[in-house]
Design an enzyme around this catalytic site. Structure first.
Site, PDB file in Angstrom:
ATOM      1  CB  ALA A   1      -8.975   8.445 -25.959  1.00 16.09           C
TER       2      ALA A   1
ATOM      3  CE  LYS B   1     -20.562  10.517 -26.868  1.00 13.14           C
ATOM      4  NZ  LYS B   1     -19.608  10.994 -25.941  1.00 13.14           N
TER       5      LYS B   1
HETATM    6  O1  PAF Z   1     -19.154   6.082 -23.405  1.00  8.66           O
HETATM    7  C1  PAF Z   1     -18.905   5.369 -24.411  1.00  8.66           C
HETATM    8  O2  PAF Z   1     -18.456   4.233 -24.337  1.00  8.66           O
HETATM    9  C2  PAF Z   1     -19.108   5.985 -25.789  1.00  8.66           C
HETATM   10  O3  PAF Z   1     -19.544   7.299 -25.624  1.00  8.66           O
HETATM   11  C3  PAF Z   1     -20.081   5.217 -26.693  1.00  8.66           C
HETATM   12  C4  PAF Z   1     -20.521   6.120 -27.811  1.00  8.66           C
HETATM   13  C5  PAF Z   1     -21.275   4.689 -25.967  1.00  8.66           C
HETATM   14  C6  PAF Z   1     -19.361   4.106 -27.397  1.00  8.66           C
HETATM   15  O4  PAF Z   1     -18.895   3.107 -26.568  1.00  8.66           O
END
Ligand code: PAF
Length: 293
Positions: free
Chosen positions: A124, A177
């Site tokens: 986003a 994540k």
């Molecule tokens: O922070 C970000 O940019 C995103 O979480 C990710 C997955 C590294 C992709 O750019």
């Protein structure tokens, strides 16, 4: 449902716009200018204009009953907001932050309402204070940190064009994540490359793999599986600039404390590569701040 979304950044605007089409959403912003603008112009997402109630943070005490709070501020603004929110929250609170520092302070207290943590996979981009672009369609995953409410909430919020999915294991969900962020974000910011370039140069890939192992070991997650996931995310976002790369470019504060800082705090052995990227990002941010002064 009556939903209070806190934070007028990219993820807060996206969540308010997507949920606002089906629910009674209130968006709480840091500044009165932003809430006034959203009230007058509506929330813009692509061609759609969604009407949501917007209020500045100063008016929080008058909110009355709600069904869920969704906190979308950055990790470094969270503690101050949480000190205030925990006195007013009267329903489940969902935390949508990168990094995991919040799980440490949320677990030392007991609350009368469910605490849910989430992982946002969407891309986003905040175009201006009332416009957001949905740059990558994916999902939000939610898991219980305390109590058992995430699955109920998921059943109420999940929609085909804005999937909200239930996960059983919050540590695995946020840890997976965090490891991707601990590898991709600092390296792309230091090298000033797009995400995909980390796998295009064997030298970058070598460093990325060691960073991944340090983070996986610190979080007690399986390294080979985590490296496969990091590679998958790099490939899926290969044309993107990571959020930390963009933060450094714009001279903004980064989320390094809640990402690499968390890995350092939880590591049981030395993490020299993580130390290196952690201090490099701190240094780069200071350099940028000095340049901007
Ligand atoms: O922070 C970000 O940019 C995103 O979480 C990710 C997955 C590294 C992709 O750019």
């Amino acid at each position: 449902m009556k939903i209070n979304v806190i934070g007028g950044g990219a993820i807060g605007l996206l969540a308010a716009a997507k949920l606002g089409r089906f629910h009674d959403v209130r968006l709480l912003t840091r500044t009165r200018e932003q809430s006034d603008e959203i009230t007058v112009k509506g929330l813009h997402l692509g061609d759609e204009v969604i009407t949501v109630e917007a209020l500045p943070a100063a008016d929080w005490q008058d909110l009355g009953q709600s069904d869920v709070w969704i906190v979308c501020v950055k990790q470094y603004d969270l503690q101050a907001i949480w000190e205030k929110l925990k006195l007013h929250a009267n329903a489940a609170v969902v935390f949508l932050q990168n990094g995991m520092n919040h799980t440490d302070f949320l677990q030392v207290e007991d609350f009368d309402y469910p605490i849910i943590v989430g992982s946002v996979e969407h891309g986003a981009l905040r175009i201006n204070s009332h416009t957001v672009e949905h740059t990558g369609e994916a999902a939000i995953r939610l898991a219980d940190l305390s109590d058992h409410y995430a699955e109920v909430l998921v059943n109420q919020l999940n929609k085909p064009d804005f999937p909200i999915l239930f996960e059983q294991n919050w540590h695995m969900m946020l840890g997976t994540k965090l490891i991707a962020n601990a590898v991709i974000n600092p390296l792309t910011a230091i090298y000033r490359v797009k995400n995909g370039e980390l796998l295009e140069h064997p030298a970058f890939e070598r460093i990325a793999k060691v960073l991944c192992k340090e983070a996986a070991d610190a979080l007690g997650l399986e390294g080979v599986q985590q490296w496969a996931n990091v590679r998958r995310i790099i490939n899926a976002t290969k044309a993107n600039l990571s959020s930390m790369h963009r933060d450094i470019q714009a001279g903004r504060q980064t989320e390094i404390e809640s990402i690499s800082g968390y890995v350092r705090d939880h590591a049981k052995q030395a993490v020299p590569y993580t130390d290196f990227v952690y201090y490099s990002i701190l240094g780069l941010t200071k350099q940028q701040e000095r340049t901007y002064l």
